[in-house]
Design a protein around this motif. Structure first.
Motif, mmCIF file in Angstrom:
data_model
loop_
_atom_site.group_PDB
_atom_site.id
_atom_site.type_symbol
_atom_site.label_atom_id
_atom_site.label_comp_id
_atom_site.label_asym_id
_atom_site.label_seq_id
_atom_site.Cartn_x
_atom_site.Cartn_y
_atom_site.Cartn_z
ATOM 1 N N ASN A 24 9.854 1.920 6.804
ATOM 2 C CA ASN A 24 10.457 2.547 7.985
ATOM 3 C C ASN A 24 10.118 1.783 9.261
ATOM 4 O OD1 ASN A 24 11.701 4.629 6.558
ATOM 5 N ND2 ASN A 24 9.927 5.979 6.709
ATOM 6 N N LEU A 25 8.925 1.208 9.297
ATOM 7 C CA LEU A 25 8.500 0.449 10.479
ATOM 8 C C LEU A 25 9.370 -0.784 10.690
ATOM 9 C CD1 LEU A 25 6.473 -0.202 12.771
ATOM 10 C CD2 LEU A 25 5.046 -1.327 11.032
ATOM 11 N N ILE A 26 9.692 -1.482 9.609
ATOM 12 C CA ILE A 26 10.413 -2.754 9.738
ATOM 13 C C ILE A 26 11.912 -2.623 9.452
ATOM 14 C CG2 ILE A 26 8.345 -4.080 9.170
ATOM 15 C CD1 ILE A 26 9.393 -4.447 6.349
ATOM 16 N N SER A 27 12.402 -1.406 9.315
ATOM 17 C CA SER A 27 13.818 -1.214 8.994
ATOM 18 C C SER A 27 14.747 -1.764 10.070
ATOM 19 C CB SER A 27 14.110 0.278 8.767
ATOM 20 O OG SER A 27 13.818 1.027 9.938
ATOM 21 N N SER A 28 14.248 -1.834 11.305
ATOM 22 C CA SER A 28 15.082 -2.335 12.401
ATOM 23 C C SER A 28 15.398 -3.824 12.251
ATOM 24 C CB SER A 28 14.390 -2.094 13.753
ATOM 25 O OG SER A 28 13.130 -2.725 13.793
ATOM 26 N N TYR A 29 14.631 -4.525 11.414
ATOM 27 C CA TYR A 29 14.859 -5.951 11.200
ATOM 28 C C TYR A 29 15.828 -6.212 10.049
ATOM 29 C CZ TYR A 29 10.672 -6.164 14.080
ATOM 30 O OH TYR A 29 9.755 -6.000 15.092
ATOM 31 N N GLY A 30 16.213 -5.151 9.362
ATOM 32 C CA GLY A 30 17.144 -5.299 8.250
ATOM 33 C C GLY A 30 16.881 -4.272 7.173
ATOM 34 N N SER A 31 17.916 -3.640 6.685
ATOM 35 C CA SER A 31 17.754 -2.589 5.679
ATOM 36 C C SER A 31 17.155 -3.132 4.387
ATOM 37 C CB SER A 31 19.108 -1.932 5.386
ATOM 38 O OG SER A 31 20.050 -2.896 4.934
ATOM 39 N N GLN A 32 17.341 -4.449 4.144
ATOM 40 C CA GLN A 32 16.812 -5.032 2.920
ATOM 41 C C GLN A 32 15.286 -5.008 2.887
ATOM 42 O OE1 GLN A 32 18.381 -6.638 5.314
ATOM 43 N NE2 GLN A 32 17.600 -8.726 5.644
ATOM 44 N N TYR A 33 14.662 -5.140 4.054
ATOM 45 C CA TYR A 33 13.201 -5.106 4.111
ATOM 46 C C TYR A 33 12.680 -3.705 3.811
ATOM 47 C CZ TYR A 33 14.003 -9.579 6.414
ATOM 48 O OH TYR A 33 14.414 -10.859 6.692
ATOM 49 N N ARG A 34 13.390 -2.727 4.321
ATOM 50 C CA ARG A 34 13.016 -1.335 4.033
ATOM 51 C C ARG A 34 13.158 -1.047 2.543
ATOM 52 N NH1 ARG A 34 15.546 3.967 3.994
ATOM 53 N NH2 ARG A 34 14.105 5.541 4.836
ATOM 54 N N ILE A 36 12.950 -3.205 0.045
ATOM 55 C CA ILE A 36 11.904 -3.897 -0.707
ATOM 56 C C ILE A 36 10.597 -3.109 -0.648
ATOM 57 C CG2 ILE A 36 10.436 -5.953 -0.770
ATOM 58 C CD1 ILE A 36 12.882 -7.547 0.223
ATOM 59 N N ALA A 37 10.198 -2.723 0.560
ATOM 60 C CA ALA A 37 8.949 -1.979 0.725
ATOM 61 C C ALA A 37 9.014 -0.635 0.003
ATOM 62 C CB ALA A 37 8.660 -1.766 2.212
ATOM 63 N N GLY A 38 10.140 0.053 0.126
ATOM 64 C CA GLY A 38 10.298 1.337 -0.540
ATOM 65 C C GLY A 38 10.293 1.217 -2.050
ATOM 66 N N SER A 39 10.891 0.148 -2.565
ATOM 67 C CA SER A 39 10.926 -0.075 -4.017
ATOM 68 C C SER A 39 9.520 -0.331 -4.553
ATOM 69 C CB SER A 39 11.830 -1.267 -4.346
ATOM 70 O OG SER A 39 13.169 -1.002 -3.966
ATOM 71 N N LEU A 40 8.746 -1.137 -3.832
ATOM 72 C CA LEU A 40 7.364 -1.406 -4.248
ATOM 73 C C LEU A 40 6.535 -0.134 -4.215
ATOM 74 C CD1 LEU A 40 6.716 -4.798 -2.395
ATOM 75 C CD2 LEU A 40 7.056 -4.455 -4.853
ATOM 76 N N ALA A 41 6.732 0.677 -3.191
ATOM 77 C CA ALA A 41 6.017 1.947 -3.087
ATOM 78 C C ALA A 41 6.396 2.871 -4.245
ATOM 79 C CB ALA A 41 6.324 2.625 -1.750
ATOM 80 N N SER A 42 7.669 2.867 -4.610
ATOM 81 C CA SER A 42 8.145 3.713 -5.712
ATOM 82 C C SER A 42 7.544 3.282 -7.045
ATOM 83 C CB SER A 42 9.675 3.651 -5.791
ATOM 84 O OG SER A 42 10.269 4.146 -4.604
ATOM 85 N N VAL A 43 7.419 1.974 -7.246
ATOM 86 C CA VAL A 43 6.812 1.454 -8.475
ATOM 87 C C VAL A 43 5.359 1.903 -8.573
ATOM 88 C CG1 VAL A 43 6.056 -0.638 -9.681
ATOM 89 C CG2 VAL A 43 8.340 -0.534 -8.681
ATOM 90 N N ILE A 44 4.642 1.811 -7.463
ATOM 91 C CA ILE A 44 3.244 2.250 -7.446
ATOM 92 C C ILE A 44 3.160 3.756 -7.707
ATOM 93 C CG2 ILE A 44 1.170 2.497 -6.030
ATOM 94 C CD1 ILE A 44 1.967 -0.078 -4.602
ATOM 95 N N ALA A 45 4.094 4.512 -7.145
ATOM 96 C CA ALA A 45 4.120 5.961 -7.372
ATOM 97 C C ALA A 45 4.276 6.269 -8.862
ATOM 98 C CB ALA A 45 5.252 6.595 -6.573
ATOM 99 N N LEU A 46 5.144 5.514 -9.530
ATOM 100 C CA LEU A 46 5.346 5.696 -10.972
ATOM 101 C C LEU A 46 4.088 5.330 -11.757
ATOM 102 C CD1 LEU A 46 8.985 4.294 -11.389
ATOM 103 C CD2 LEU A 46 8.252 6.686 -11.463
ATOM 104 N N PHE A 47 3.388 4.298 -11.290
ATOM 105 C CA PHE A 47 2.123 3.909 -11.906
ATOM 106 C C PHE A 47 1.118 5.054 -11.819
ATOM 107 C CE2 PHE A 47 1.142 -0.610 -13.088
ATOM 108 C CZ PHE A 47 2.449 -1.027 -13.202
ATOM 109 N N ILE A 48 1.043 5.659 -10.637
ATOM 110 C CA ILE A 48 0.079 6.743 -10.418
ATOM 111 C C ILE A 48 0.419 7.949 -11.286
ATOM 112 C CG2 ILE A 48 -0.818 8.387 -8.727
ATOM 113 C CD1 ILE A 48 -0.280 6.216 -6.590
#
Length: 306
Positions: A24-34, A36-48
């Motif tokens: 959310n912090l870097i979304s202003s620089y491009g939706s693709q960055y948001r 990527i970060a969200g996808s990585l967070a989701s993967v970690i959530a699934l790990f947990i």
């Protein structure tokens, strides 16, 4: 894969939260960055989630530790933020996820209080206690997305009041009592999280601002981030521990808070005082989250080889 899951430390939930917030912090620089970060967070959530399912016995044992138990509440905080990522795909699922995060966090507050505060011991108090009682203000930051700023406002007051109560207690524990062991030293970075989170929550859920309260929140945030940043090299010097997760969300949410506040001050009063502090902390947040993600990746890879 099972071996990796079993050796995944619960505090990685803090990295999950940091990545979700960073998107959310870097979304202003491009939706693709948001994305990527969200996808990585989701993967970690699934790990947990997978770890909690296949390694229940060890998870219950780990959660007897007040540091790990308190840091675990970054998980429902992360769920609240990740819920905002689901809105474009399914508002109903996103709303359900958001309320699930709030309910889980509320439940864990109750459990944590009964377990660790019923028999209060100052030696068992750590900066991560802020996560338990102030962390729910994440709902205030995300409330506008789900058209429920009333709930966001109520949870802000709960979190801010908790912050004011905990600040002298935790400060006394850290700076007067001391004797924080090396693995827990990075948790001192959490000191900057509650002020920044409350400021971000206030900016998000209160259309009408009280200038006195806003000034108070800005002051707390600036003082906290300066103090923690000065102490950062010492915390990093202890070497990698799962508690490195503490270097992520506190800086991310402070950067978000400063950006939101700077925008408000510029629009309302043409004051640009927070422009450069916001940029500096944003850069620092990006660097720290990337660094912690890299160190965690190396750690899990090495554990898999054991």
């Amino acid at each position: 894969m099972t071996n990796i899951l079993k050796k995944t430390p619960i505090p990685i939930a803090g990295l999950m939260l940091g990545l979700a917030g960073l998107g959310n912090l870097i979304s202003s620089y491009g939706s693709q960055y948001r994305l990527i970060a969200g996808s990585l967070a989701s993967v970690i959530a699934l790990f947990i989630i997978s770890k909690l399912i296949i390694d229940q016995k060890n998870c219950v044992k780990e959660l007897q530790n007040p540091i790990i138990a308190s840091v675990f509440l970054t998980f429902p905080m992360g769920i609240m933020i990740l819920a905002t990522y689901l809105v474009p795909f399914s508002y109903k699922i996103a709303l359900f996820s958001w309320y699930t995060g709030i309910i889980l966090h509320s439940l864990f507050i109750l459990i944590f209080t009964l377990k660790f505060l019923a028999n209060f011991d100052i030696q068992k108090v750590f900066p991560s206690y802020f996560i338990v009682y102030v962390g729910i203000v994440v709902a205030s930051v995300t409330a506008p997305v789900f058209n429920n700023i009333e709930l966001g406002q109520r949870l802000f007051y709960f979190g801010f009041t908790s912050y004011l109560i905990l600040l002298p207690i935790i400060s006394y524990r850290v700076f007067k009592v001391g004797k924080i062991k090396e693995p827990a030293l990075p948790t001192i970075a959490i000191f900057t999280a509650p002020a920044g989170l409350c400021l971000a929550g206030y900016m998000s859920s209160f259309p009408e601002k009280n200038i006195m309260l806003l000034g108070c929140l800005i002051s707390f945030t600036i003082i906290s981030i300066i103090a923690v940043t000065i102490y950062l090299p010492k915390m990093l010097s202890v070497g990698f521990y799962p508690s490195y997760s503490a270097f992520t969300f506190p800086f991310v949410i402070t950067a978000i808070a400063l950006k939101l506040t700077n925008k408000y001050l510029v629009n309302e009063f043409s004051i640009h005082l927070l422009k450069y502090p916001a940029i500096i902390i944003e850069i620092l947040a990006i660097v720290l989250v990337s660094f912690v993600f890299f160190r965690y990746a190396l750690f899990l890879f090495s554990q898999n080889k054991v």
